[in-house]
Motif scaffolding. Structure first.
Motif, PDB file in Angstrom:
ATOM      1  N   LEU A 460       0.856  -1.185   0.000  1.00 49.13           N
ATOM      2  CA  LEU A 460       0.000   0.000   0.000  1.00 49.13           C
ATOM      3  C   LEU A 460       0.893   1.237   0.000  1.00 49.13           C
ATOM      4  N   PRO A 461       0.771   2.115  -0.995  1.00 48.94           N
ATOM      5  CA  PRO A 461       1.622   3.302  -1.060  1.00 48.94           C
ATOM      6  C   PRO A 461       1.011   4.499  -0.329  1.00 48.94           C
ATOM      7  N   PHE A 462       1.864   5.428   0.051  1.00 47.49           N
ATOM      8  CA  PHE A 462       1.411   6.642   0.741  1.00 47.49           C
ATOM      9  C   PHE A 462       1.067   7.724  -0.286  1.00 47.49           C
ATOM     10  N   THR A 463       0.111   7.426  -1.132  1.00 43.94           N
ATOM     11  CA  THR A 463      -0.227   8.348  -2.227  1.00 43.94           C
ATOM     12  C   THR A 463      -1.614   8.963  -2.090  1.00 43.94           C
ATOM     13  N   VAL A 464      -2.395   8.490  -1.130  1.00 45.45           N
ATOM     14  CA  VAL A 464      -3.713   9.079  -0.902  1.00 45.45           C
ATOM     15  C   VAL A 464      -3.854   9.368   0.587  1.00 45.45           C
ATOM     16  N   GLY A 465      -4.631  10.377   0.904  1.00 41.54           N
ATOM     17  CA  GLY A 465      -4.828  10.746   2.297  1.00 41.54           C
ATOM     18  C   GLY A 465      -6.247  11.207   2.540  1.00 41.54           C
ATOM     19  N   GLY A 466      -6.552  11.560   3.778  1.00 40.56           N
ATOM     20  CA  GLY A 466      -7.863  12.101   4.122  1.00 40.56           C
ATOM     21  C   GLY A 466      -8.995  11.161   3.758  1.00 40.56           C
ATOM     22  N   PRO A 467     -10.100  11.703   3.227  1.00 37.74           N
ATOM     23  CA  PRO A 467     -11.261  10.878   2.877  1.00 37.74           C
ATOM     24  C   PRO A 467     -10.954   9.820   1.821  1.00 37.74           C
ATOM     25  N   VAL A 468      -9.993  10.097   0.923  1.00 39.73           N
ATOM     26  CA  VAL A 468      -9.660   9.101  -0.104  1.00 39.73           C
ATOM     27  C   VAL A 468      -9.002   7.880   0.536  1.00 39.73           C
ATOM     28  N   ALA A 469      -8.132   8.103   1.529  1.00 41.33           N
ATOM     29  CA  ALA A 469      -7.532   6.977   2.243  1.00 41.33           C
ATOM     30  C   ALA A 469      -8.611   6.173   2.965  1.00 41.33           C
ATOM     31  N   ASP A 470      -9.573   6.855   3.567  1.00 43.24           N
ATOM     32  CA  ASP A 470     -10.680   6.160   4.240  1.00 43.24           C
ATOM     33  C   ASP A 470     -11.455   5.300   3.247  1.00 43.24           C
ATOM     34  N   GLU A 471     -11.745   5.861   2.079  1.00 42.25           N
ATOM     35  CA  GLU A 471     -12.512   5.131   1.076  1.00 42.25           C
ATOM     36  C   GLU A 471     -11.710   3.971   0.503  1.00 42.25           C
ATOM     37  N   ALA A 472     -10.400   4.176   0.312  1.00 44.60           N
ATOM     38  CA  ALA A 472      -9.554   3.088  -0.193  1.00 44.60           C
ATOM     39  C   ALA A 472      -9.565   1.913   0.772  1.00 44.60           C
ATOM     40  N   ALA A 473      -9.433   2.184   2.068  1.00 42.15           N
ATOM     41  CA  ALA A 473      -9.454   1.115   3.058  1.00 42.15           C
ATOM     42  C   ALA A 473     -10.818   0.428   3.099  1.00 42.15           C
ATOM     43  N   ALA A 474     -11.882   1.203   2.963  1.00 40.40           N
ATOM     44  CA  ALA A 474     -13.225   0.614   2.964  1.00 40.40           C
ATOM     45  C   ALA A 474     -13.399  -0.316   1.762  1.00 40.40           C
ATOM     46  N   ARG A 475     -12.884   0.081   0.608  1.00 41.55           N
ATOM     47  CA  ARG A 475     -13.004  -0.781  -0.579  1.00 41.55           C
ATOM     48  C   ARG A 475     -12.133  -2.027  -0.438  1.00 41.55           C
ATOM     49  N   LEU A 476     -10.951  -1.879   0.158  1.00 38.38           N
ATOM     50  CA  LEU A 476     -10.130  -3.056   0.412  1.00 38.38           C
ATOM     51  C   LEU A 476     -10.837  -4.011   1.370  1.00 38.38           C
ATOM     52  N   ALA A 477     -11.513  -3.459   2.369  1.00 44.62           N
ATOM     53  CA  ALA A 477     -12.261  -4.300   3.300  1.00 44.62           C
ATOM     54  C   ALA A 477     -13.394  -5.030   2.584  1.00 44.62           C
ATOM     55  N   ALA A 478     -14.045  -4.343   1.651  1.00 47.99           N
ATOM     56  CA  ALA A 478     -15.113  -4.991   0.870  1.00 47.99           C
ATOM     57  C   ALA A 478     -14.540  -6.124   0.027  1.00 47.99           C
ATOM     58  N   ALA A 479     -13.370  -5.863  -0.589  1.00 49.39           N
ATOM     59  CA  ALA A 479     -12.726  -6.917  -1.373  1.00 49.39           C
ATOM     60  C   ALA A 479     -12.332  -8.084  -0.480  1.00 49.39           C
TER      61      ALA A 479
END
Length: 500
Positions: A460-479
């Motif tokens: 996982l790269p440090f390329t997104v932050g804030g709400p986008v990081a939250d959404e990325a983690a939520a989508r990974l959890a869905a996957a």
């Protein structure tokens, strides 16, 4: 001819297997027979990369003594591993680790998803941040002002612009490593530097020792060159480099080159200590191996007050063992394709001479831009911006993953651009496949290993932050939920995600 490229001693393998006993057993599960536990333990060590692929295992009798088991138990475990494709044997050559032929390595990296094609997709495949403005614009403007004198020349500078070579040499000297411009060659990115070094030192069939895991695109570059990769397992977490293992591999395999990322290693984020760096250089020198130190992440220390160890080349004052590679792509911007090599003058002359049959040289305008940044202090200002961006993104991503995926295991690096996560017992390749369908692209662990290791990891790269990081983690959890319930579809080949 034996197919193994390194060896694992009985005592070392016993320690690795014993360390797995710290993991809690599955509630309600029946305890398998001893041979099955041993076979599963070795298989997991291979998949996690803690025992490299193509590593010769100890003889049955030696391992039985080290583990206080019967030889019959070890023989049955080896036979089970052979049947599953995780072990190959040949009379007189012993047994060495493998991965099943039906699990091809997803090695190739494709171009990043174009920005205009992203749509609602969150792309975690590329560890690169947007340009640290206004410094990119200022650098290009400064370069244009300095371009006219060069426009009246042929424009070919195979070793790089003299001004930039001198600037880079001075920067090394300021770091305590006396360097002349004759020890510098400017390249088209760090990939161009590694390609040139491999072409000069390691012909087809030569051995190159690499960290396991290592930077995916470099591994693929080396595979394409036809070299034989010798993986050297990294210690768990941020422990980095097990020097006993490195000494053994370099002594036994005698590789022509060894490639290391000692500064915020990609993908684990580990930082080599001065003791590890000194030992690495000494081991390479003793084995007659040229050590290539990739410093592309070296300026990305994210935690305030972190004291950086001396560069790897500082432990090679004669310049006979270490070749250093640097780049503007991670510290400044990936679109600034400027890299460099620091080596002994005779090595630089050979690299420059060979360049006549490769790319001839590096774009003049971009060299002028980097030189302008370093001369005016803009480089440090831009790197400061980059550190703040990466640190904020790291903290946001770590918090989001811990909240959404509490069973994932990782250690937070103090610098660099990447987080190496064990995906809670799930397949990293399946997560990559299903993740793209739910709107997040992520590279799976096997891309960073040799021949299929690290199936249970993602980067996982440090390329997104804030709400986008939250959404990325939520989508990974869905996957992860889809993969965990078997609802992720057929086991199709994972998407070939670019992993810069």
């Amino acid at each position: 001819m034996a197919q193994w490229t390194s060896a694992v001693g009985a005592a070392q393998l016993a320690r690795l297997i014993t360390s797995q006993q710290d993991r809690p057993p599955v509630p309600g599960a029946r305890r398998p027979p001893a041979y099955r536990l041993l076979a599963d333990g070795i298989r997991l060590l291979v998949l996690e990369g803690r025992v490299p692929v193509a590593a010769r295992l100890p003889a049955e009798r030696e391992l039985a003594v080290a583990l206080t088991l019967s030889r019959t138990t070890v023989a049955a475990a080896y036979e089970a591993l052979r049947g599953e494709g995780f072990l190959e044997s040949r009379r007189g050559a012993g047994s060495w680790t493998a991965v099943p032929a039906g699990n091809p390595l997803p090695a190739r990296g494709l171009e990043p998803l174009p920005p205009e094609s992203l749509g609602s997709m969150i792309d975690l495949g590329c560890a690169a941040l947007p340009a640290p403005e206004p410094w990119l614009t200022k650098a290009v403007q400064g370069a244009l002002e300095e371009l006219p004198p060069y426009a009246h020349t042929h424009g070919d500078y195979p070793a790089g612009l003299p001004a930039l070579r001198r600037m880079l040499a001075d920067r090394y000297t300021e770091r305590g490593i006396p360097t002349m411009p004759e020890q510098i060659m400017v390249t088209t990115g760090a990939m161009g530097a590694i390609d040139a070094i491999c072409s000069l030192f390691a012909g087809r069939g030569e051995r190159i020792a690499v960290e396991s895991p290592s930077y995916a695109n470099i591994l693929q570059l080396m595979r394409a060159a036809g070299v034989r990769l010798v993986p050297v397992a990294m210690a768990s977490g941020l422990g980095g480099w097990d020097m006993d293992v490195w000494r053994q591999v370099l002594r036994d395999s005698a590789p022509r080159l060894a490639y290391v990322v000692a500064d915020f290693h990609n993908p684990t984020g580990a930082l080599a200590s001065e003791e590890q760096r000194r030992a690495m250089v000494e081991a390479a020198r003793s084995a007659g191996t040229v050590l290539v130190a990739d410093e592309t992440m070296a300026e990305l220390q994210l935690d305030p007050g972190l004291a950086m160890p001396r560069p790897v080349c500082s432990f090679d004052p004669a310049g006979s063992t270490v070749i250093t590679v640097g780049s503007a792509s991670k510290a400044f911007w990936a679109g600034m394709r400027i890299g460099w090599v620091r080596a002994a003058p005779d090595v630089i002359r050979s690299l420059v001479a060979a360049r006549a049959y490769a790319d001839l040289g590096t774009p003049v305008l971009e060299q002028l831009a980097v030189n302008w940044l370093m001369r005016t202090g803009g480089w440090q200002e831009a790197v400061g911006i980059r550190r703040v961006q990466a640190r904020d993104n790291r903290d946001a991503l770590v918090a989001a993953v811990r909240r959404e995926l509490p069973d994932w295991e990782f250690q937070v690096p103090r610098g660099g651009l990447t987080l190496w996560a064990r995906a809670g017992g799930l397949s990293g390749s399946r997560l990559a496949e299903v993740g793209e369908r739910v709107g997040v692209r992520v590279p799976s662990g096997p891309r960073f290993g040799v021949d299929g290791a690290f199936e249970g990891y993602v980067r996982l790269p440090f390329t997104v932050g804030g709400p986008v990081a939250d959404e990325a983690a939520a989508r990974l959890a869905a996957a992860a939920r889809l993969v965990g319930t078997g609802a992720g579809g057929s086991g199709a080949e994972p998407p070939r995600t670019f992993v810069a």
